[in-house]
Design an enzyme around this catalytic site. Structure first.
Site, mmCIF file in Angstrom:
data_model
loop_
_atom_site.group_PDB
_atom_site.id
_atom_site.type_symbol
_atom_site.label_atom_id
_atom_site.label_comp_id
_atom_site.label_asym_id
_atom_site.label_seq_id
_atom_site.Cartn_x
_atom_site.Cartn_y
_atom_site.Cartn_z
ATOM 1 N N ASP A 195 0.829 -1.171 0.125
ATOM 2 C CA ASP A 195 0.070 -0.068 -0.162
ATOM 3 C C ASP A 195 0.775 1.176 -0.060
ATOM 4 O O ASP A 195 1.527 1.509 1.030
ATOM 5 C CB ASP A 195 -0.813 0.046 1.077
ATOM 6 C CG ASP A 195 -1.760 1.173 1.392
ATOM 7 O OD1 ASP A 195 -1.838 2.142 0.839
ATOM 8 O OD2 ASP A 195 -2.478 0.902 2.622
ATOM 9 N N HIS A 368 -4.245 4.257 6.572
ATOM 10 C CA HIS A 368 -3.002 3.874 5.514
ATOM 11 C C HIS A 368 -1.844 3.931 6.529
ATOM 12 O O HIS A 368 -1.578 4.978 7.161
ATOM 13 C CB HIS A 368 -3.228 4.627 4.438
ATOM 14 C CG HIS A 368 -4.274 3.953 3.354
ATOM 15 N ND1 HIS A 368 -4.285 2.981 2.760
ATOM 16 C CD2 HIS A 368 -5.526 4.850 3.518
ATOM 17 C CE1 HIS A 368 -5.448 2.933 2.226
ATOM 18 N NE2 HIS A 368 -6.190 4.096 2.739
#
Ligand code: ZN
Ligand code: ZN
Length: 565
Positions: A195, A368
């Protein structure tokens, strides 16, 4: 020439060089596994488009090879495309109970819940699919039960982190399985996809727990109602809001269809702890004293049709924002939404609400990973090859640099594009080809029927308006029977431009006369002449280029008169 199954191929079909519509194919021999099947929300210039899907052409062409879809978690950018994909290719879908619960809801809307084989899996489950051993590994993220996926092949292990952060104090207590990542790294990882969303941020992403602490402070200080806008799927945050409300003797109502839906699925599957009698209907809000009410709502991105926007502009049927209400916008504007969000905040201030939004406090943390978390993941897994995913180009590039700093050789890192075929043997990794990839636009019920020309027309109409010229013409003599009449929308305010419109009409008349005098009376020729004469005239007068749409109806008078007899 290598045997077919002496390499593992990875083909990203979405999520590279963009945020959204995540989908990655992993191919080994004649078997393809898909990781996620998301959608993206339209960019500003895609007028009228509801959402965007990956181009599935490659998978449709190879559908007999597709074995299954594996879901990392239940966010729209990872599951939103499934109903459309499964209409074309029916394969089993593996995911957490929550992700599958949200998928099932979507399938019901498309009346296809009976046809699809949904297979729930838990963290550390190992599933055999064709030649693959697939393993699910718990991560922390802004939705419960997010999982990374490890695909074991005889050539090595491919790990996809999905969306994650490293939260040591998650709200549900389900901590990221760092032990398993470390073990995989110890055993050897061929390829890592990780990610890249927050790679531009230094340090660590803060724990979701902090948001709960901030809620506590604001609830303590609030004297009137509390309205919290956040992402519909952020179940941890909704949970914290509900428990804080309980602590301060408030009851909770929910506004916004997507939030009502997610809460229903999460509650039914046991992902929420809602004290007895806490939830009330929106129209019960007025019966309670203001200091006993919390309203959870969608609209944290300032979306024009969302519940919060309608409350702020007095268009919501049940709730209006009152002076003294505390409104907490518990989200960061997604790039592109900043203006919409500031418009709402301004409006809320005008209503004399107490507005708490990002920049003024700790009411939102990201789901995130920041740089230090990304480094930890890279160091635990120590992959031979690395493809940064889930990010725009600069983010992928930055993530690649980070990996290089940690000792992964530059030639083993791929900053890729969707549609590229990455092939890995145990000896080497390289880009070996390209498959079709791109975007399919969905407008209402139409999938892929709005292309570039339609979008261009929509842009032109939005920019300069439209002018419609209507006339009827005798089929035999080409004499104008009625009209030309001009109707316009979005071009000029007609009442103040009567002279202009009359001049425009006369331009059409003279264009028609020119055609008939030349004896050139074909439809398309006449339309073209009207467009160019009128277009030129209007541009000279107004410096604008509205879309001009001539509509010519031909009447066959001889038939009309026989019919009348
Ligand atoms: Zn996500
Ligand atoms: Zn995502």
């Amino acid at each position: 020439m290598l045997a077919k199954d002496s390499e593992v191929q990875v083909i990203p079909l979405g999520g590279l060089g963009e945020i959204g519509k995540n989908m990655t194919a992993v191919k080994y021999g004649d078997h393809i596994l898909l990781i996620d099947c998301g959608l993206a929300f339209p960019e500003e210039e895609m007028m009228g488009i509801d959402f965007v899907l990956p181009d599935y052409t490659y998978l449709v062409d190879n559908q007999e090879k597709v074995q299954a879809v594996l879901l990392t978690h239940g966010h729209e950018d990872h599951i939103g495309g499934l109903p459309y994909f499964l209409k074309q290719i029916k394969v089993p879908v593996y995911g957490s109970r929550l992700a599958l619960g949200l998928v099932e809801r979507k399938l019901k809307e498309h009346h296809m819940e009976r046809d699809i084989d949904l297979r729930p899996v838990k963290p550390r489950d190992m599933v055999e699919i064709g030649p693959f051993q697939v393993e699910f590994i718990r991560v922390t993220h802004s939705i419960p039960d997010a999982m990374a996926i490890a695909i074991h092949t005889s050539l090595g292990t491919v790990v996809h982190t999905g969306d994650f952060k490293i939260d040591h104090t998650p709200v549900d207590g389900d901590i990221i399985d760092l032990h398993r990542f470390a073990t995989l790294g110890e055993q050897g990882v061929l390829l890592l996809m990780s990610d890249s969303t927050n790679v531009e941020r230094e340090g660590y992403t803060l724990s979701e727990h902090l948001v709960g602490r901030s809620f506590d402070e604001y609830f303590l200080a609030a004297e009137e109602r509390i309205i919290i806008a956040t992402f519909a799927s952020n179940i941890h945050r909704l949970q914290q809001a509900i428990l804080t409300a309980h602590k301060y003797g408030r009851q909770v109502a929910v506004a916004g269809r997507s939030m009502v839906n997610v809460l229903a699925v999460a509650d039914e599957l046991g992902y929420l702890n809602i004290p007895e009698g806490m939830l009330i209907e929106l129209d019960e809000v007025d019966r309670l004293p203001n200091n006993q009410v919390v309203i959870l709502t969608t609209g944290s991105q300032g979306e024009p049709m969302s519940a919060l926007t309608r409350m702020a502009f007095g268009e919501h049927r049940q709730v209006e924002v009152l002076p003294g209400d505390t409104v907490i916008i518990s989200a960061t504007p997604i790039p592109g939404n900043e203006k919409l969000v500031s418009r709402i905040i301004d409006q809320l201030f005008k209503l004399k609400a107490k507005v708490i939004y990002e920049g003024s406090s700790d009411i939102h943390v990201s789901g995130h990973p920041s740089q230090e978390e990304l480094k930890l993941m890279l160091n635990l897994l120590r992959p031979k090859y690395f493809i940064p995913v889930h990010g725009e180009y600069r983010m992928l590039k930055k993530h690649a640099e980070l990996a290089q700093q940690l000792g992964i050789p530059e030639e083993n890192i791929f900053v890729g594009e969707i549609g590229q075929v990455f092939s890995f043997t145990s000896q080497n990794g390289r880009i070996t080809g390209r498959v079709p990839a791109g975007r399919v636009l969905v407008d209402g019920l139409g999938v892929g029927d709005v292309g570039n020309i339609v979008l261009r027309d929509r842009r032109d109409m939005a920019k300069e308006g439209i002018l419609i010229v209507v006339l009827t013409m005798d089929k035999q003599t080409h004499q104008v029977l009625t009209g030309p009449d001009i109707v316009s929308r979005g071009f000029v305010y007609v009442r103040e431009a009567e002279v202009l419109m009359e001049e425009a009409r006369l331009k059409v008349v003279s264009a028609l006369e020119k055609c008939t005098s030349k004896g050139n009376c074909g439809w398309s020729y006449i339309k073209q002449e009207i467009k160019s004469h009128l277009g030129k005239f209007l541009f000279e007068k107004t410096r604008r280029r509205p879309m001009i749409l001539p509509i010519i109806m031909e009447v066959d008078k001889s038939i009309a008169s026989t019919k009348m007899d």
